[in-house]
Design a protein around this motif. Structure first.
Motif, PDB file in Angstrom:
ATOM      1  N   LEU A   1      -2.146   7.828 -16.974  1.00 40.55           N
ATOM      2  CA  LEU A   1      -1.374   6.870 -16.932  1.00 40.55           C
ATOM      3  C   LEU A   1      -1.100   6.102 -15.773  1.00 40.55           C
ATOM      4  N   LEU A   2      -0.804   7.218 -15.034  1.00 38.06           N
ATOM      5  CA  LEU A   2      -0.281   6.887 -13.618  1.00 38.06           C
ATOM      6  C   LEU A   2      -1.694   6.470 -12.895  1.00 38.06           C
ATOM      7  N   ILE A   3      -2.630   7.094 -13.100  1.00 40.64           N
ATOM      8  CA  ILE A   3      -3.925   6.770 -12.435  1.00 40.64           C
ATOM      9  C   ILE A   3      -4.267   5.315 -12.797  1.00 40.64           C
ATOM     10  N   MET A   4      -4.275   4.951 -14.127  1.00 43.47           N
ATOM     11  CA  MET A   4      -4.295   3.662 -14.418  1.00 43.47           C
ATOM     12  C   MET A   4      -3.433   2.443 -13.957  1.00 43.47           C
ATOM     13  N   VAL A   5      -2.397   2.877 -13.823  1.00 44.33           N
ATOM     14  CA  VAL A   5      -1.339   2.084 -13.179  1.00 44.33           C
ATOM     15  C   VAL A   5      -1.762   1.846 -11.877  1.00 44.33           C
ATOM     16  N   ALA A   6      -1.957   2.869 -10.917  1.00 42.03           N
ATOM     17  CA  ALA A   6      -2.597   2.985  -9.638  1.00 42.03           C
ATOM     18  C   ALA A   6      -3.761   1.949  -9.544  1.00 42.03           C
TER      19      ALA A   6
ATOM     20  N   LYS B   1       0.746  -1.160  -0.015  1.00 44.03           N
ATOM     21  CA  LYS B   1      -0.019  -0.164  -0.053  1.00 44.03           C
ATOM     22  C   LYS B   1       0.921   1.153  -0.004  1.00 44.03           C
ATOM     23  N   SER B   2       2.005   1.339   0.407  1.00 46.40           N
ATOM     24  CA  SER B   2       2.884   2.391   0.564  1.00 46.40           C
ATOM     25  C   SER B   2       3.433   2.828  -0.784  1.00 46.40           C
ATOM     26  N   ASN B   3       3.588   1.657  -1.525  1.00 43.95           N
ATOM     27  CA  ASN B   3       3.942   1.778  -3.246  1.00 43.95           C
ATOM     28  C   ASN B   3       2.585   2.435  -3.999  1.00 43.95           C
ATOM     29  N   LEU B   4       1.691   1.977  -3.305  1.00 46.42           N
ATOM     30  CA  LEU B   4       0.563   2.590  -4.125  1.00 46.42           C
ATOM     31  C   LEU B   4       0.132   4.184  -3.812  1.00 46.42           C
ATOM     32  N   ASN B   5       0.518   4.314  -2.565  1.00 52.28           N
ATOM     33  CA  ASN B   5       0.329   5.935  -2.234  1.00 52.28           C
ATOM     34  C   ASN B   5       1.426   6.595  -2.937  1.00 52.28           C
ATOM     35  N   ILE B   6       2.364   6.061  -3.412  1.00 48.43           N
ATOM     36  CA  ILE B   6       3.545   6.836  -4.196  1.00 48.43           C
ATOM     37  C   ILE B   6       3.030   7.138  -5.218  1.00 48.43           C
ATOM     38  N   ILE B   7       2.533   6.188  -6.124  1.00 47.10           N
ATOM     39  CA  ILE B   7       1.830   6.121  -7.179  1.00 47.10           C
ATOM     40  C   ILE B   7       0.675   7.296  -7.623  1.00 47.10           C
ATOM     41  N   TYR B   8      -0.094   7.302  -6.500  1.00 52.84           N
ATOM     42  CA  TYR B   8      -1.047   8.356  -6.447  1.00 52.84           C
ATOM     43  C   TYR B   8      -0.494   9.698  -6.244  1.00 52.84           C
ATOM     44  N   ALA B   9       0.646   9.693  -5.118  1.00 54.01           N
ATOM     45  CA  ALA B   9       1.341  11.244  -5.146  1.00 54.01           C
ATOM     46  C   ALA B   9       1.921  11.492  -6.204  1.00 54.01           C
ATOM     47  N   LEU B  10       2.271  10.656  -7.032  1.00 51.15           N
ATOM     48  CA  LEU B  10       2.978  10.924  -8.598  1.00 51.15           C
ATOM     49  C   LEU B  10       2.277  11.719  -9.497  1.00 51.15           C
ATOM     50  N   VAL B  11       0.774  11.459  -9.344  1.00 51.22           N
ATOM     51  CA  VAL B  11      -0.228  12.017 -10.147  1.00 51.22           C
ATOM     52  C   VAL B  11      -0.148  13.471 -10.218  1.00 51.22           C
ATOM     53  N   PRO B  12      -0.490  14.153  -9.081  1.00 52.01           N
ATOM     54  CA  PRO B  12      -0.600  15.736  -9.222  1.00 52.01           C
ATOM     55  C   PRO B  12       0.822  16.237  -9.179  1.00 52.01           C
ATOM     56  N   THR B  13       2.027  15.566  -8.617  1.00 53.99           N
ATOM     57  CA  THR B  13       3.331  15.818  -8.819  1.00 53.99           C
ATOM     58  C   THR B  13       3.610  16.075 -10.170  1.00 53.99           C
ATOM     59  N   SER B  14       3.531  14.927 -10.876  1.00 54.69           N
ATOM     60  CA  SER B  14       3.810  14.938 -12.464  1.00 54.69           C
ATOM     61  C   SER B  14       2.958  16.060 -13.274  1.00 54.69           C
TER      62      SER B  14
ATOM     63  N   LYS C   1      -3.704  -1.682  -7.359  1.00 54.06           N
ATOM     64  CA  LYS C   1      -4.641  -1.801  -6.413  1.00 54.06           C
ATOM     65  C   LYS C   1      -5.338  -3.225  -6.410  1.00 54.06           C
ATOM     66  N   VAL C   2      -5.452  -3.432  -7.701  1.00 50.26           N
ATOM     67  CA  VAL C   2      -6.087  -4.839  -8.029  1.00 50.26           C
ATOM     68  C   VAL C   2      -5.201  -5.915  -7.657  1.00 50.26           C
ATOM     69  N   ALA C   3      -3.923  -5.714  -7.864  1.00 48.22           N
ATOM     70  CA  ALA C   3      -2.978  -6.642  -7.485  1.00 48.22           C
ATOM     71  C   ALA C   3      -2.692  -6.887  -5.963  1.00 48.22           C
ATOM     72  N   ILE C   4      -2.620  -5.673  -5.340  1.00 51.21           N
ATOM     73  CA  ILE C   4      -2.664  -5.733  -3.843  1.00 51.21           C
ATOM     74  C   ILE C   4      -4.010  -6.701  -3.057  1.00 51.21           C
ATOM     75  N   THR C   5      -5.141  -6.136  -3.808  1.00 56.84           N
ATOM     76  CA  THR C   5      -6.185  -7.188  -3.454  1.00 56.84           C
ATOM     77  C   THR C   5      -6.226  -8.623  -3.529  1.00 56.84           C
ATOM     78  N   MET C   6      -5.568  -8.875  -4.663  1.00 56.57           N
ATOM     79  CA  MET C   6      -5.394 -10.399  -5.381  1.00 56.57           C
ATOM     80  C   MET C   6      -4.381 -10.858  -4.190  1.00 56.57           C
ATOM     81  N   ASN C   7      -3.297 -10.328  -3.861  1.00 59.65           N
ATOM     82  CA  ASN C   7      -2.398 -10.770  -2.936  1.00 59.65           C
ATOM     83  C   ASN C   7      -2.814 -10.966  -1.499  1.00 59.65           C
ATOM     84  N   GLU C   8      -3.513 -10.001  -1.276  1.00 66.39           N
ATOM     85  CA  GLU C   8      -4.081 -10.125  -0.038  1.00 66.39           C
ATOM     86  C   GLU C   8      -5.058 -11.379   0.219  1.00 66.39           C
ATOM     87  N   ASP C   9      -5.827 -11.763  -1.051  1.00 68.04           N
ATOM     88  CA  ASP C   9      -6.973 -12.909  -0.997  1.00 68.04           C
ATOM     89  C   ASP C   9      -6.002 -14.325  -1.015  1.00 68.04           C
ATOM     90  N   ASP C  10      -4.972 -13.908  -1.701  1.00 72.16           N
ATOM     91  CA  ASP C  10      -4.078 -15.276  -1.750  1.00 72.16           C
ATOM     92  C   ASP C  10      -3.483 -15.688  -0.168  1.00 72.16           C
TER      93      ASP C  10
END
Length: 226
Positions: free
Chosen positions: A204-209, A145-158, A213-222
């Motif tokens: 593109l960053l929003i799409m990656v985020a 989730k920390s990496n996910l927050n970084i991607i979200y932070a990169l959106v307005p910064t970029s 996020k889906v990958a995090i959910t799948m990882n948690e489910d596994d």
């Protein structure tokens, strides 16, 4: 989700290659940010700034407003080649030249500092993202989730960085237009520029985020299933 040795090696190699390319791009951008005026100043000691003469469109009415400049002298057997300038470098020949005082010039200098701060912030966030991903690949916690927050932070910064970069001369041009337009023999107009990548990169960053996020959910489910 624990990666095998080959996958970790491929991931590490990808990050190293991306880092090298990114470093070259950052050095190029930093040179533009910090050395642009210095280079101009070496050739023209009393440089004032770069100025758009008009927003020029081919065969448009605005193109007819510009005064043509002779580029190549003609003769009886050769044509005379003219050009209508869209950008000029302004400088003074006066030995005691002092940069004029105007709030637009101050704002323009502040843009350079803001651009540099945003660039450093993005580099730090990307480095943290890379190290966190490599560390997580060893423990099996690849998507965090920390990496996910970084991607979200990169959106307005970029977005802000690209917008500032596209319009780095806007305030300076406004100041020059107010100070010298009534004395200029050609039109001096500043223009706000918004390129497609200013919107494409954040989207593109929003799409990656969202995918991350889906990958995090799948990882948690596994992890819960195990």
């Amino acid at each position: 989700m624990k990666l095998n040795k080959r996958s970790r090696l491929l991931l590490t190699t990808s990050f190293v290659a991306t880092s090298i390319l990114g470093t070259l791009a950052i050095v190029h951008i930093a040179a533009q940010i910090f050395c642009g005026l210095k280079i101009a100043g070496e050739k023209y000691e009393n440089v004032i700034g770069i100025m758009d003469t008009n927003t020029l469109w081919y065969n448009s009415d605005s193109a007819e407003e510009l005064a043509p400049i002779v580029i190549i002298e003609g003769s009886d057997t050769e044509p005379q080649i003219l050009a209508e300038p869209t950008e000029v470098l302004l400088y003074s020949n006066a030995e005691s030249f002092e940069m004029p005082k105007h709030w637009g010039l101050t704002a323009w200098r502040m843009q350079y500092y803001l651009r540099a701060i945003l660039l450093v912030a993005m580099v730090v966030m990307l480095l943290y993202f890379a190290f966190a991903t490599l560390r997580g690949s060893r423990s099996g916690n690849l998507f965090t989730k920390s990496n996910l927050n970084i991607i979200y932070a990169l959106v307005p910064t970029s977005f802000i960085y690209l917008l500032v970069s596209d319009n780095v001369y806007t305030f300076m041009q406004y100041a020059i237009s107010e100070l010298y337009s009534d004395k200029a023999s050609i039109a001096l107009h500043g223009a706000i520029t918004v390129n497609a990548e200013t919107f494409i990169v954040p989207l593109l960053l929003i799409m990656v985020a969202q995918l991350y996020k889906v990958a995090i959910t799948m990882n948690e489910d596994d992890a819960m299933t195990i």
